[in-house]
Motif scaffolding. Structure first.
Motif, PDB file in Angstrom:
ATOM      1  N   MET A 118      43.991  38.972  25.986  1.00  0.00           N
ATOM      2  CA  MET A 118      42.593  39.172  26.147  1.00  0.00           C
ATOM      3  C   MET A 118      42.566  40.716  25.472  1.00  0.00           C
ATOM      4  O   MET A 118      43.343  41.434  26.205  1.00  0.00           O
ATOM      5  CB  MET A 118      41.845  38.972  27.340  1.00  0.00           C
ATOM      6  CG  MET A 118      40.346  38.951  27.233  1.00  0.00           C
ATOM      7  SD  MET A 118      39.366  39.158  28.721  1.00  0.00           S
ATOM      8  CE  MET A 118      39.367  37.209  29.149  1.00  0.00           C
ATOM      9  N   HIS A 121      38.529  45.669  26.792  1.00  0.00           N
ATOM     10  CA  HIS A 121      37.004  45.276  26.848  1.00  0.00           C
ATOM     11  C   HIS A 121      36.685  45.850  28.504  1.00  0.00           C
ATOM     12  O   HIS A 121      37.574  46.241  29.267  1.00  0.00           O
ATOM     13  CB  HIS A 121      36.431  44.047  26.915  1.00  0.00           C
ATOM     14  CG  HIS A 121      37.288  43.127  28.166  1.00  0.00           C
ATOM     15  ND1 HIS A 121      38.569  42.727  28.109  1.00  0.00           N
ATOM     16  CD2 HIS A 121      36.445  42.728  29.297  1.00  0.00           C
ATOM     17  CE1 HIS A 121      38.769  41.982  29.225  1.00  0.00           C
ATOM     18  NE2 HIS A 121      37.661  42.035  29.883  1.00  0.00           N
ATOM     19  N   ASP A 123      33.768  44.593  31.645  1.00  0.00           N
ATOM     20  CA  ASP A 123      32.884  43.640  32.109  1.00  0.00           C
ATOM     21  C   ASP A 123      31.624  44.470  32.482  1.00  0.00           C
ATOM     22  O   ASP A 123      31.579  44.677  33.476  1.00  0.00           O
ATOM     23  CB  ASP A 123      33.503  43.008  33.281  1.00  0.00           C
ATOM     24  CG  ASP A 123      34.667  42.067  32.712  1.00  0.00           C
ATOM     25  OD1 ASP A 123      34.571  41.340  31.586  1.00  0.00           O
ATOM     26  OD2 ASP A 123      35.860  42.041  33.470  1.00  0.00           O
ATOM     27  N   HIS A 179      40.062  47.250  30.303  1.00  0.00           N
ATOM     28  CA  HIS A 179      41.141  46.543  30.502  1.00  0.00           C
ATOM     29  C   HIS A 179      41.466  45.580  29.503  1.00  0.00           C
ATOM     30  O   HIS A 179      40.786  45.100  28.845  1.00  0.00           O
ATOM     31  CB  HIS A 179      41.101  45.915  32.046  1.00  0.00           C
ATOM     32  CG  HIS A 179      39.966  45.021  32.133  1.00  0.00           C
ATOM     33  ND1 HIS A 179      38.591  45.486  32.365  1.00  0.00           N
ATOM     34  CD2 HIS A 179      39.598  43.608  31.839  1.00  0.00           C
ATOM     35  CE1 HIS A 179      37.894  44.400  32.568  1.00  0.00           C
ATOM     36  NE2 HIS A 179      38.466  43.259  32.103  1.00  0.00           N
ATOM     37  N   ARG A 197      32.447  36.452  39.878  1.00  0.00           N
ATOM     38  CA  ARG A 197      31.373  37.493  39.293  1.00  0.00           C
ATOM     39  C   ARG A 197      30.045  37.364  40.000  1.00  0.00           C
ATOM     40  O   ARG A 197      29.953  36.058  40.376  1.00  0.00           O
ATOM     41  CB  ARG A 197      31.149  37.545  37.819  1.00  0.00           C
ATOM     42  CG  ARG A 197      32.508  37.867  37.169  1.00  0.00           C
ATOM     43  CD  ARG A 197      32.572  37.127  35.780  1.00  0.00           C
ATOM     44  NE  ARG A 197      33.789  37.100  34.981  1.00  0.00           N
ATOM     45  CZ  ARG A 197      34.087  38.081  34.162  1.00  0.00           C
ATOM     46  NH1 ARG A 197      33.170  38.963  33.861  1.00  0.00           N
ATOM     47  NH2 ARG A 197      35.185  38.376  33.512  1.00  0.00           N
TER      48      ARG A 197
HETATM   49 FE   LIG Z   1      37.665  41.701  31.947  1.00  0.00          FE
END
Ligand SMILES: [Fe+2]
Ligand SMILES: O=C(O)CCC(=O)C(=O)O
Length: 201
Positions: A118, A121, A123, A179, A197
């Motif tokens: 990943m 980015h 969140d 991250h 979340r």
């Molecule tokens: Fe993330």
């Protein structure tokens, strides 16, 4: 900046960002059982995302679970929540208790081997609210997780996410840091990640 150890957790980033790492959140046997369940019972899919105007496949598999009506949009896709399974509900309870925060959704990531990843980015989607609390569980192969200052792109702070660990991000973390989970040169085994979340409807 050396992470500071506080008994059962490591303080990875400090105020006004807050990142806490609990290396042994679940005992090994429980983590083994969870990993088997998650690998086999979750309807994993490889989804396309939009990156710099182009549609590409994500370099990992994903799934999304949540309370009824909870959807989550990021990188040009919208994920509709599936209803919680009994085991995911049980894990959510345990995580919510430790984090002293409610969670109504869980994004799951399946990294098939070291080539899945990943990219950098944050969140910081609007529906997560201003200072989201995000709890991230790791099962399976150990992977490096990195933070870097969003503006300066430095320093880079690395944490080894081990089997059964919990990484908790809160405070201003998503404003100040980005991250990633980088690719590995050496192929290793599969890893499943669960990020709990709270999505505001
Ligand atoms: Fe993330
Ligand atoms: O796999 C991980 O540990 C990172 C997951 C992540 O950053 C995310 O789902 O937003």
């Amino acid at each position: 900046m050396e992470p500071f150890v506080y008994g059962e957790h490591v303080n990875v980033l400090s105020h006004p960002s807050e990142v806490l790492f609990f290396p042994d959140f679940f005992p090994a046997e429980k983590s083994d059982a969870y990993l088997e369940y998650l690998k086999n019972e979750i309807p994993w899919k490889q989804e396309p995302i939009k990156m710099f105007g182009k549609t590409v496949m994500q370099p990992r598999l994903t799934a999304f679970f949540g309370d009824p009506g909870v959807n989550y949009s990021y990188s040009g896709i919208t994920m509709q929540s599936s209803p919680w399974t009994a085991l995911l509900k049980q894990i959510r309870e345990k995580v919510a208790e430790k984090c002293e925060a409610p969670f109504n959704a869980c994004l799951l990531n399946y990294y098939r081997d070291g080539k899945d990843s990943m990219g950098w980015h944050r969140d910081n989607e609007r529906e997560l609210g201003r200072n989201p609390t995000i709890a991230s569980l790791s099962f399976g192969a150990q992977r490096i997780f990195q933070f870097r200052n969003y503006k300066e792109k430095l320093p880079v702070i690395s944490v080894e996410l081990e089997h059964g660990s919990l990484l908790l991000m809160k405070g201003e973390t998503q404003h100040l840091w980005e991250h990633q989970l980088p690719k590995l040169l050496k192929s290793n085994g599969p890893r499943v990640n669960l990020t709990f979340r709270y999505v505001h409807l």
